[in-house]
Design a protein around this motif. Structure first.
Motif, PDB file in Angstrom:
ATOM      1  N   ASP A 124      46.607  34.057  22.890  1.00  0.00           N
ATOM      2  CA  ASP A 124      46.869  34.647  21.577  1.00  0.00           C
ATOM      3  C   ASP A 124      45.454  35.238  21.390  1.00  0.00           C
ATOM      4  OD1 ASP A 124      48.053  35.503  19.279  1.00  0.00           O
ATOM      5  OD2 ASP A 124      47.307  33.638  18.245  1.00  0.00           O
ATOM      6  N   LEU A 125      44.663  35.743  22.471  1.00  0.00           N
ATOM      7  CA  LEU A 125      43.121  36.530  22.235  1.00  0.00           C
ATOM      8  C   LEU A 125      43.666  37.912  21.454  1.00  0.00           C
ATOM      9  CD1 LEU A 125      41.482  35.230  25.151  1.00  0.00           C
ATOM     10  CD2 LEU A 125      41.455  34.212  22.866  1.00  0.00           C
ATOM     11  N   THR A 126      42.708  38.423  20.712  1.00  0.00           N
ATOM     12  CA  THR A 126      42.665  39.891  20.238  1.00  0.00           C
ATOM     13  C   THR A 126      42.292  40.659  21.390  1.00  0.00           C
ATOM     14  OG1 THR A 126      40.622  39.874  19.777  1.00  0.00           O
ATOM     15  CG2 THR A 126      42.322  39.326  17.878  1.00  0.00           C
ATOM     16  N   VAL A 127      42.542  42.031  21.300  1.00  0.00           N
ATOM     17  CA  VAL A 127      42.113  42.845  22.674  1.00  0.00           C
ATOM     18  C   VAL A 127      40.509  42.949  22.762  1.00  0.00           C
ATOM     19  CG1 VAL A 127      41.807  45.382  23.092  1.00  0.00           C
ATOM     20  CG2 VAL A 127      44.165  44.493  22.035  1.00  0.00           C
ATOM     21  N   GLU A 128      39.724  42.514  21.504  1.00  0.00           N
ATOM     22  CA  GLU A 128      38.350  42.573  21.598  1.00  0.00           C
ATOM     23  C   GLU A 128      38.082  41.186  22.430  1.00  0.00           C
ATOM     24  OE1 GLU A 128      40.152  43.465  18.966  1.00  0.00           O
ATOM     25  OE2 GLU A 128      39.475  45.573  19.215  1.00  0.00           O
ATOM     26  N   GLN A 129      38.851  40.363  22.138  1.00  0.00           N
ATOM     27  CA  GLN A 129      38.590  38.950  22.734  1.00  0.00           C
ATOM     28  C   GLN A 129      38.545  38.959  24.224  1.00  0.00           C
ATOM     29  OE1 GLN A 129      40.690  36.361  19.970  1.00  0.00           O
ATOM     30  NE2 GLN A 129      39.060  35.555  19.448  1.00  0.00           N
ATOM     31  N   VAL A 130      39.776  39.521  24.629  1.00  0.00           N
ATOM     32  CA  VAL A 130      40.301  39.727  26.246  1.00  0.00           C
ATOM     33  C   VAL A 130      39.280  40.523  26.675  1.00  0.00           C
ATOM     34  CG1 VAL A 130      41.749  40.871  27.597  1.00  0.00           C
ATOM     35  CG2 VAL A 130      42.677  39.639  25.603  1.00  0.00           C
ATOM     36  N   ALA A 131      38.742  41.529  26.061  1.00  0.00           N
ATOM     37  CA  ALA A 131      37.705  42.465  26.654  1.00  0.00           C
ATOM     38  C   ALA A 131      36.443  41.643  26.698  1.00  0.00           C
ATOM     39  CB  ALA A 131      37.532  43.674  25.868  1.00  0.00           C
ATOM     40  N   ALA A 132      36.097  40.916  26.197  1.00  0.00           N
ATOM     41  CA  ALA A 132      34.735  40.122  26.291  1.00  0.00           C
ATOM     42  C   ALA A 132      34.930  39.091  27.068  1.00  0.00           C
ATOM     43  CB  ALA A 132      34.204  39.452  24.654  1.00  0.00           C
ATOM     44  N   GLU A 133      35.999  38.543  27.213  1.00  0.00           N
ATOM     45  CA  GLU A 133      36.225  37.424  28.015  1.00  0.00           C
ATOM     46  C   GLU A 133      36.262  37.892  29.459  1.00  0.00           C
ATOM     47  OE1 GLU A 133      39.336  33.673  28.825  1.00  0.00           O
ATOM     48  OE2 GLU A 133      38.421  33.996  26.931  1.00  0.00           O
ATOM     49  N   THR A 134      36.842  39.042  29.587  1.00  0.00           N
ATOM     50  CA  THR A 134      37.084  39.536  30.867  1.00  0.00           C
ATOM     51  C   THR A 134      36.062  40.632  31.563  1.00  0.00           C
ATOM     52  OG1 THR A 134      38.599  41.369  30.293  1.00  0.00           O
ATOM     53  CG2 THR A 134      39.749  39.294  30.946  1.00  0.00           C
ATOM     54  N   GLY A 135      35.433  41.158  30.576  1.00  0.00           N
ATOM     55  CA  GLY A 135      34.471  42.413  31.024  1.00  0.00           C
ATOM     56  C   GLY A 135      35.112  43.822  31.101  1.00  0.00           C
ATOM     57  N   ILE A 136      36.172  43.798  30.627  1.00  0.00           N
ATOM     58  CA  ILE A 136      37.035  45.008  30.664  1.00  0.00           C
ATOM     59  C   ILE A 136      36.684  45.669  29.202  1.00  0.00           C
ATOM     60  CG2 ILE A 136      39.143  46.082  31.257  1.00  0.00           C
ATOM     61  CD1 ILE A 136      39.972  43.716  32.602  1.00  0.00           C
ATOM     62  N   ALA A 137      36.672  47.120  29.200  1.00  0.00           N
ATOM     63  CA  ALA A 137      36.786  47.707  28.122  1.00  0.00           C
ATOM     64  C   ALA A 137      37.949  47.752  27.305  1.00  0.00           C
ATOM     65  CB  ALA A 137      36.432  49.446  28.383  1.00  0.00           C
ATOM     66  N   PRO A 138      37.749  47.712  25.802  1.00  0.00           N
ATOM     67  CA  PRO A 138      38.863  47.569  24.865  1.00  0.00           C
ATOM     68  C   PRO A 138      40.183  48.499  25.352  1.00  0.00           C
ATOM     69  CG  PRO A 138      36.874  47.059  23.817  1.00  0.00           C
ATOM     70  CD  PRO A 138      36.465  47.656  24.962  1.00  0.00           C
ATOM     71  N   GLY A 139      39.683  49.657  25.540  1.00  0.00           N
ATOM     72  CA  GLY A 139      40.763  50.760  25.824  1.00  0.00           C
ATOM     73  C   GLY A 139      41.488  50.356  27.074  1.00  0.00           C
ATOM     74  N   THR A 140      40.746  49.921  28.083  1.00  0.00           N
ATOM     75  CA  THR A 140      41.276  49.557  29.282  1.00  0.00           C
ATOM     76  C   THR A 140      42.230  48.270  29.069  1.00  0.00           C
ATOM     77  OG1 THR A 140      39.376  50.428  30.349  1.00  0.00           O
ATOM     78  CG2 THR A 140      40.980  49.191  31.623  1.00  0.00           C
ATOM     79  N   VAL A 141      41.869  47.410  28.438  1.00  0.00           N
ATOM     80  CA  VAL A 141      42.755  46.312  28.214  1.00  0.00           C
ATOM     81  C   VAL A 141      43.869  46.756  27.721  1.00  0.00           C
ATOM     82  CG1 VAL A 141      42.948  44.046  26.497  1.00  0.00           C
ATOM     83  CG2 VAL A 141      40.622  44.477  27.716  1.00  0.00           C
ATOM     84  N   LYS A 142      44.166  47.716  26.591  1.00  0.00           N
ATOM     85  CA  LYS A 142      45.208  48.209  25.760  1.00  0.00           C
ATOM     86  C   LYS A 142      46.162  48.826  26.977  1.00  0.00           C
ATOM     87  CE  LYS A 142      43.109  48.855  21.502  1.00  0.00           C
ATOM     88  NZ  LYS A 142      42.590  49.983  20.205  1.00  0.00           N
ATOM     89  N   THR A 143      45.453  49.643  27.611  1.00  0.00           N
ATOM     90  CA  THR A 143      46.183  50.302  28.924  1.00  0.00           C
ATOM     91  C   THR A 143      46.895  49.310  29.687  1.00  0.00           C
ATOM     92  OG1 THR A 143      44.578  52.122  28.809  1.00  0.00           O
ATOM     93  CG2 THR A 143      45.876  51.939  30.788  1.00  0.00           C
ATOM     94  N   HIS A 144      46.310  48.272  29.963  1.00  0.00           N
ATOM     95  CA  HIS A 144      46.872  47.255  30.928  1.00  0.00           C
ATOM     96  C   HIS A 144      47.853  46.402  30.230  1.00  0.00           C
ATOM     97  CE1 HIS A 144      44.232  47.713  34.550  1.00  0.00           C
ATOM     98  NE2 HIS A 144      43.204  47.444  33.835  1.00  0.00           N
ATOM     99  N   LEU A 145      47.748  46.144  28.932  1.00  0.00           N
ATOM    100  CA  LEU A 145      48.770  45.573  28.092  1.00  0.00           C
ATOM    101  C   LEU A 145      50.062  46.467  27.988  1.00  0.00           C
ATOM    102  CD1 LEU A 145      46.724  44.106  25.231  1.00  0.00           C
ATOM    103  CD2 LEU A 145      47.915  42.831  27.036  1.00  0.00           C
ATOM    104  N   SER A 146      49.882  47.608  27.623  1.00  0.00           N
ATOM    105  CA  SER A 146      51.112  48.561  27.910  1.00  0.00           C
ATOM    106  C   SER A 146      51.862  48.618  28.952  1.00  0.00           C
ATOM    107  CB  SER A 146      50.572  50.040  27.341  1.00  0.00           C
ATOM    108  OG  SER A 146      51.575  50.927  27.470  1.00  0.00           O
ATOM    109  N   ARG A 147      51.074  48.984  30.194  1.00  0.00           N
ATOM    110  CA  ARG A 147      51.592  48.933  31.656  1.00  0.00           C
ATOM    111  C   ARG A 147      52.214  47.317  31.783  1.00  0.00           C
ATOM    112  NH1 ARG A 147      46.763  52.063  34.483  1.00  0.00           N
ATOM    113  NH2 ARG A 147      47.213  53.956  33.527  1.00  0.00           N
TER     114      ARG A 147
END
Length: 169
Positions: A124-147
């Motif tokens: 239940d982490l936000t896109v921004e929290q996932v980005a911070a925890e993984t070092g992946i850009a927020p836009g890329t996190v959204k792309t991975h979530l969609s895929r």
């Protein structure tokens, strides 16, 4: 963090973190091992655990990195076992059929998609929290979530819908 606070944190967080790593790795025993090792490492750093990020995030990140490191070290030997045995059997059965179905579906995702999906939908982490925890850009996190959603959809049926609803998948 005092000894008592750490013990309370451990007791409260262990089952949840093992469950999260199980979904990330697809192997319950591996999840238990890496989470336990991450807690051992955290014990020595308990006075410095970053409360702004959260000690759970630190444990989860360390456990994930330990799992990835182990996979890399074992890569060649696992391939040898696959060739010898004609394929690996599932190393651990899930606690119930819905969890098994979800883990099986998650195994079909790339490592990065699986990590991002579990952090977002299960942890239940936000896109921004996932980005911070993984070092992946927020836009890329959204792309991975969609895929990940698109890849999971054909593999999950009504039997996993209750689990999905409970975990926001």
């Amino acid at each position: 963090m005092t000894v008592e606070e750490f013990e309370e944190f451990y007791a409260r967080s262990l089952p949840q973190l093992v469950g999260q790593l199980y979904l990330m790795t697809g192997d319950l025993h591996e999840a238990q091992d890496v989470v336990q090792e991450a807690f051992v490492r955290a014990w020595g750093r308990r006075s410095r655990l970053d409360r702004a990020v959260g000690p759970e995030a630190w444990i989860r990140t360390v456990a994930w990195r330990l799992a990835v490191s182990r996979w890399r070290r074992r890569g060649r030997s696992l391939e040898a076992w696959r060739l010898r045995d004609g394929g690996l059997r599932d190393s651990a059965a899930g606690p119930d059929p819905d969890t098994v179905a979800l883990v099986t579906a998650l195994r079909r995702l790339s490592e990065r998609q699986r990590l991002v999906a579990v952090l977002h939908y299960v942890c239940d982490l936000t896109v921004e929290q996932v980005a911070a925890e993984t070092g992946i850009a927020p836009g890329t996190v959204k792309t991975h979530l969609s895929r990940a959603r698109a890849a999971l959809a054909p593999h999950l049926d009504e039997s996993t819908s209750a689990f999905e609803e409970d975990h926001g998948v």
